[in-house]
Design a protein around this motif. Sequence first.
Motif, PDB file in Angstrom:
ATOM      1  N   ALA A 145      47.932  35.033 -20.893  1.00  0.00           N
ATOM      2  CA  ALA A 145      48.596  33.800 -21.328  1.00  0.00           C
ATOM      3  C   ALA A 145      49.566  34.080 -22.471  1.00  0.00           C
ATOM      4  O   ALA A 145      50.687  33.553 -22.496  1.00  0.00           O
TER       5      ALA A 145
ATOM      6  N   SER B 155      52.547  36.195 -21.024  1.00  0.00           N
ATOM      7  CA  SER B 155      53.367  35.365 -20.144  1.00  0.00           C
ATOM      8  C   SER B 155      54.213  34.390 -20.951  1.00  0.00           C
ATOM      9  O   SER B 155      55.405  34.185 -20.675  1.00  0.00           O
ATOM     10  N   GLU B 156      53.622  33.790 -21.980  1.00  0.00           N
ATOM     11  CA  GLU B 156      54.364  32.846 -22.810  1.00  0.00           C
ATOM     12  C   GLU B 156      55.500  33.551 -23.544  1.00  0.00           C
ATOM     13  O   GLU B 156      56.625  33.028 -23.624  1.00  0.00           O
TER      14      GLU B 156
ATOM     15  N   HIS C  21      58.231  34.103 -21.020  1.00  0.00           N
ATOM     16  CA  HIS C  21      58.883  32.863 -20.611  1.00  0.00           C
ATOM     17  C   HIS C  21      59.761  32.289 -21.714  1.00  0.00           C
ATOM     18  O   HIS C  21      60.756  31.604 -21.437  1.00  0.00           O
ATOM     19  N   GLU C  22      59.414  32.548 -22.959  1.00  0.00           N
ATOM     20  CA  GLU C  22      60.268  32.091 -24.054  1.00  0.00           C
ATOM     21  C   GLU C  22      61.648  32.733 -23.985  1.00  0.00           C
ATOM     22  O   GLU C  22      62.616  32.204 -24.547  1.00  0.00           O
TER      23      GLU C  22
ATOM     24  N   ARG D 294      60.731  27.775 -16.887  1.00  0.00           N
ATOM     25  CA  ARG D 294      61.571  28.699 -17.639  1.00  0.00           C
ATOM     26  C   ARG D 294      61.856  29.992 -16.875  1.00  0.00           C
ATOM     27  O   ARG D 294      62.690  30.797 -17.302  1.00  0.00           O
TER      28      ARG D 294
ATOM     29  N   ASP E 148      56.202  28.331 -14.090  1.00  0.00           N
ATOM     30  CA  ASP E 148      56.855  27.817 -15.289  1.00  0.00           C
ATOM     31  C   ASP E 148      58.351  27.644 -15.022  1.00  0.00           C
ATOM     32  O   ASP E 148      59.010  28.566 -14.541  1.00  0.00           O
TER      33      ASP E 148
ATOM     34  N   ARG F 241      50.421  37.148 -31.411  1.00  0.00           N
ATOM     35  CA  ARG F 241      49.997  36.099 -30.504  1.00  0.00           C
ATOM     36  C   ARG F 241      48.566  36.302 -30.000  1.00  0.00           C
ATOM     37  O   ARG F 241      48.035  35.443 -29.309  1.00  0.00           O
TER      38      ARG F 241
END
Length: 340
Positions: A217, A220-221, A224-225, A280, A278, A170
């Motif tokens: 970012a 964090s993504e 959160h996934e 999520r 978020d 990523r």
Amino acid sequence: MAIMAGVTLPDMEVTWRWVEASKHPSAELLLRRAGLDVPWGVGEEEAKAELTAEPTIERCFGAQRNDGSWGPDVRVAARVLPTLWVLKALIEAGLDGRVHQVDRGLTFLRDHATTDAGYFTLTGTDGGVLPCYVGLVARLFRDAGRRDMVGPQTGWLSRYQQVSVAGQARRHADDWGHGLDKRYGGCFATTSCVIGVARAAEVWSAKHNTEQRQAFAAASEALHERSLAFARNGQRLLELPAPRKSPGAWALPAFPSDWRVDLIDVIHAVAQAPGGTDSRAQRAVDTLVASRLEDGSWVRGWHVTSAFLKGFGAVPRGQGSPIVTARALVALTLLAADAG
């Protein structure tokens, strides 16, 4: 109910009242460190004095070696981890580098547990640099006010910590090597270790430059996934390590702890995300709040206590812990503040 951008919190006033009634010095110090108001507090210096006067901490300070370390082994390298776990407990209880014994311990780690480039190492060499430890000590050094020790850790994470999911990178990261794709289950495996990613995210949350913002970012993504705490199929909590051998035990509030994380750590790591909270994160918030007692406090779910701090942080069985309650309150308050 407090409604944030896609995330709902229960009434937190009952927790604020419980923490105030506890009058615990660590609770005051942790809230102040987070920049939160403590109108009922005695003041930072008096709270530190009260905490360091506890018999457990007085005994711990009395066992500190002349070089700032803790541990019975004559070998300096063998005292690195005992010293780290003492300092982690003391700093996470609210103390910092302005306390002489804490500062001496941090200086010992600087002198004996970093590479020539300043990266934290378990062995004194590049081969002992592990991502979860680098992220862990970066947070400790920052909270202790030892900024001179934070920069190298942030630099290492920004350069080498990959965020990979199912073999897809990523972000750009250099190859650190030393077998970290296989060691300890694969720190840099095709799907990056959640603990390492969470630790790095917390460091990158400072977002001092474009590289850190982009790295945060990505981390964090990735978290959160998983709704911060769940397997990728969304059916169960992640199977992260914890002293208690039961499913999802890692997520219970912890103090003191070691290299492992609890759910408060993970929520705190993403609580300062740009652009709002978020949605999520809701399942993680709900999971943490579900373990809150009716009086607004949280029970200490697990601990890994140094022999030099035996009994530190203990409370009567089934009762709320001021330290873990303050930790949870800080993480959820920061999450809510970001949404506002």
